[in-house]
Design a protein around this motif. Structure first.
Motif, PDB file in Angstrom:
ATOM      1  N   HIS A  67       0.844  -1.198   0.000  1.00 11.14           N
ATOM      2  CA  HIS A  67       0.000   0.000   0.000  1.00 11.14           C
ATOM      3  C   HIS A  67       0.875   1.242   0.000  1.00 11.14           C
ATOM      4  O   HIS A  67       1.835   1.337   0.743  1.00 11.14           O
ATOM      5  N   GLY A  68       0.528   2.182  -0.848  1.00 11.26           N
ATOM      6  CA  GLY A  68       1.287   3.416  -0.916  1.00 11.26           C
ATOM      7  C   GLY A  68       2.387   3.393  -1.953  1.00 11.26           C
ATOM      8  O   GLY A  68       2.986   4.424  -2.247  1.00 11.26           O
TER       9      GLY A  68
ATOM     10  N   ASP B  76       2.057   2.833  -5.128  1.00  8.75           N
ATOM     11  CA  ASP B  76       1.607   3.545  -6.332  1.00  8.75           C
ATOM     12  C   ASP B  76       1.975   5.015  -6.255  1.00  8.75           C
ATOM     13  O   ASP B  76       2.479   5.600  -7.220  1.00  8.75           O
ATOM     14  N   GLU B  77       1.712   5.607  -5.089  1.00 11.84           N
ATOM     15  CA  GLU B  77       2.030   7.023  -4.907  1.00 11.84           C
ATOM     16  C   GLU B  77       3.550   7.215  -4.930  1.00 11.84           C
ATOM     17  O   GLU B  77       4.056   8.181  -5.513  1.00 11.84           O
TER      18      GLU B  77
ATOM     19  N   PHE C 172     -15.628   2.407 -20.366  1.00  7.26           N
ATOM     20  CA  PHE C 172     -16.792   3.266 -20.570  1.00  7.26           C
ATOM     21  C   PHE C 172     -17.047   3.504 -22.057  1.00  7.26           C
ATOM     22  O   PHE C 172     -18.180   3.381 -22.535  1.00  7.26           O
TER      23      PHE C 172
ATOM     24  N   LEU D 243     -20.264   2.293 -24.204  1.00 10.10           N
ATOM     25  CA  LEU D 243     -21.083   3.226 -24.983  1.00 10.10           C
ATOM     26  C   LEU D 243     -21.208   2.756 -26.432  1.00 10.10           C
ATOM     27  O   LEU D 243     -22.274   2.836 -27.048  1.00 10.10           O
TER      28      LEU D 243
ATOM     29  N   PRO E 195     -33.414  -4.761 -22.872  1.00 11.64           N
ATOM     30  CA  PRO E 195     -32.597  -5.888 -22.409  1.00 11.64           C
ATOM     31  C   PRO E 195     -31.419  -6.167 -23.341  1.00 11.64           C
ATOM     32  O   PRO E 195     -30.317  -6.474 -22.878  1.00 11.64           O
TER      33      PRO E 195
END
Lengths: 466, 193
Positions: B55-56, B58-59, B73, B77, B112
């Protein structure tokens, strides 16, 4: 931070807005609602029955949403939701208020002053028929509304004098059942259901739901707050083990409460997914309220970072998921009925597409699904707490509109938006104000996070990389 | 090498060239601090290798948020619009047909299928977009030339900086990595084919 958790008490500071002002605001709104409700009851007791059912059930769904979130978090034993769980526990603990608020509804419909369930009661025979005798105090009273809600065939068969009394009553009845076949079918459905919907059975079931909810809320709230003090780790598996049975009880009581209180407003109509739709909306409503509370706690640093953006992000994603779920079940129900195109089934939606309710329906489609879907889909939108706050407020309003759409179109035949919407709001203020007053007092009395939970440390360090 | 040597392959002595620097660290803190230094030095083509998600990190590495959401997305679409066009073409324009008493190409009956098309294309977009972003499938990587790298799945933490990086320099990059105090530092070479 993990070591801090034992030293900080995570209680609401005595001078904070939530502890001092919020509950007073809420109580004042309840008082305003009470005045409006009395006025509404005096104006038209029968119409006010729908107002009260709407206000009561809208608040009940919030409590049920909170109960669902508490149970599901115990069942899945995840660590992400530990710090935010107390918010939902406090809302769940409002169950006794719900039980109290249910009493006017039960008393009103049993005494015949609220006529919304009379259609099937009349079918059931003359035993429950004395309701028309109680109608002197309001103009027309039970006789009028029984003629309003009843199918024409039923009305003529069981109560010719009531239908004859009110000229418009008969034509409303005809609008309800178009053909002799339909009337017969209508009648048969009601006959088949009459045992289930019989008054004393109905009120017994209603009380059973309320007792079950109070029991679940009481047990879970007591276990959790006892763990705050004793730090007893064994309470966690105890709550988890109890959550399996509790969730069954919860699911069944929610479903049948929705059937008995809301779906039976149109007794000849039935939909098996009805309770699921109510459940989906409940989860959205409560997650919106939960996010609002969590954002408030976070912004004013009331939990010292124990409830932070990571937890709020999780709640908002769950809320987004439930928006899609609600839409899925709502649309499924509608599409099956639309495809079949049977008058008996379509009548329920027909009511919601006339007399101004078509605008409420459109508001739900675009305001409850399309707009929130695109305005909350991105991680960036859900991480922006100011934006999320506005969306939560909006979704809470939409949840209330959703329940309005479920209840109020049943008030007139044919359905018609009327001026009594002001009394609908008054009843909502009364029930919501009473519920929130109790809940907000709870926030001031107990630690804001479950400080005794053994998973607390992991939850404090919860971090989302995605 | 294999025992049945063919006549064609004459340059059997493998020619090698530098592929990447591999720095090894003993603790998660050390690798995170080193990652910040490499990030601040402006490297782009580099990576951290740890036995479990840190954790951390990535930063510390300065990783930009993933683009997979946007890809999904857009694909979703496209599925929605493509599905709508397909239904309208087939059911309303090319061969109008009444099904279940509903008008041809009526919107509710499309929903549907539009939902399915959206989900399908979103799924494709997510899966193939992810494979593309991760540069998969990749059959081999020069980092496996290092014998020590196997510990990346056990108890060691690594940083690799690849030659492909525009800032890569045999001496400067080595100096940078040495300044982060790795427990071991090596120049991994790959065979020139």
């Amino acid at each position: 931070m993990a070591t801090d958790s034992n030293q900080q008490d995570y209680r609401l500071p005595a001078n904070s807005f939530l502890a001092t002002t919020a509950w007073k605001v809420s109580a004042a709104l309840a008082a305003v609602g009470l005045v409006g409700s009395i006025a509404g009851y005096a104006a038209d007791a029968n119409r006010f029955g729908y107002s009260y059912l709407f206000g009561f059930f809208a608040v009940t769904t919030l409590m049920l949403g909170a109960m669902f979130l508490v149970l599901i978090q115990h069942m899945t034993a995840g660590h992400w939701g530990v710090t935010s769980r107390r918010i939902f526990e406090v809302f769940m603990a409002g169950a006794p208020v719900i039980a109290l608020l249910a009493l006017p509804l039960l008393a009103g419909s049993m005494s015949g002053r609220f006529g919304m369930y009379d259609e099937w009661r009349l079918v059931n025979g003359p035993g429950n028929h004395e309701s028309s005798g109680h109608g002197e105090d309001d103009h027309g009273g039970a006789a009028e509304h029984s003629a309003l809600t009843i199918g024409a065939g039923v009305a003529h068969a069981q109560e010719p004098e009531a239908a004859a009394d009110e000229g418009h009553g008969a034509e409303h009845g005809e609008a309800h059942a178009h053909t002799p076949q339909e009337q017969r079918l209508h009648h048969r459905t009601l006959q088949a259901k009459s045992g289930w919907l019989e008054s004393s059975v109905w009120v017994f079931r209603s009380l059973a739901y309320l007792v079950a909810w109070c029991l679940i809320a009481f047990l879970y709230f007591r276990w959790s707050t006892r763990q705050d003090e004793t730090k007893d780790k064994m309470l966690t598996p105890k709550m988890q083990n109890a959550s399996y049975l509790s969730s069954f009880v919860f699911g069944l009581t929610l479903t049948f409460a929705a059937f008995d209180w809301v779906m039976s407003l149109e007794p000849a109509w039935y939909s098996t997914i009805f309770g699921v739709i109510i459940f989906g909306g409940s989860a959205i409503g409560m997650l919106a309220v939960g996010c609002l509370v969590a954002i408030h706690l976070h912004k004013h640093n009331l939990t010292h970072g124990a409830v932070n953006g990571e937890h709020i992000n999780d709640l908002s994603r769950l809320m987004f998921g439930f928006i899609c779920f609600w839409t899925y079940v709502q649309f499924s129900q509608w599409m099956l009925i639309w495809y079949a195109g049977i008058p008996e089934e379509a009548t329920w939606f027909h009511r919601r597409w006339q007399g101004g309710f078509e605008w409420v329906t459109l508001t739900l489609i675009f305001g409850h699904f399309v707009a929130p879907f695109f305005l909350l889909i991105s991680r960036v939108q859900k991480r922006n707490l100011g934006w999320l706050q506005k969306m939560c407020l909006w979704l809470l309003v939409m949840h209330v509109v959703d329940l309005y759409w479920f209840v109020v179109p049943q008030a007139h035949t044919p359905a018609q938006l009327d001026a009594a919407v002001i009394y609908d709001l008054a009843a909502l203020l009364l029930c919501g104000g009473a519920f929130f007053t109790f809940v907000l007092k709870g926030f001031a009395r107990f630690p804001l996070i479950p400080v005794g939970d053994p998973r607390l440390s992991r939850s404090l360090h919860h971090h989302q990389t995605y | 090498m294999s025992d049945h040597e063919t006549t064609k392959k004459e340059p059997k002595v493998a020619e090698k060239r530098p592929a990447l620097y591999l720095a090894e660290y003993e603790t998660p803190n050390a690798v995170a601090k080193a990652a910040m230094k490499v990030r601040d030095a402006g490297y782009k083509s580099w990576d951290c290798h740890t036995p479990y998600p840190l954790h951390g990190l990535d930063e510390a590495m300065g990783l930009a948020p993933t683009k997979i959401g946007v890809i999904s997305f857009v694909c979703g679409l496209m599925g929605l619009i493509g599905g709508a066009l397909l239904i309208q073409y087939a059911n309303n324009w090319d061969y109008p047909i009444i099904i279940g008493g509903k008008p041809p190409g009526s919107f509710p009956s499309m929903v549907p299928i539009l939902f399915e098309c959206t989900v399908l294309l979103t799924g494709f977009g997510t899966l193939f977009g992810m494979l593309h972003l991760l540069k998969l499938p990749m059959h081999n990587h020069p980092i496996f030339e290092s014998d020590r790298f196997a510990a990346a799945t056990d108890d060691k933490y690594f940083i690799s900086i690849e030659v492909a990086d525009s800032k890569f320099d045999l001496t400067k990059t080595r100096a940078l990595l040495e300044s982060t105090n790795p427990s071991h530092l090596e120049l991994v070479q790959e065979e020139v084919l």
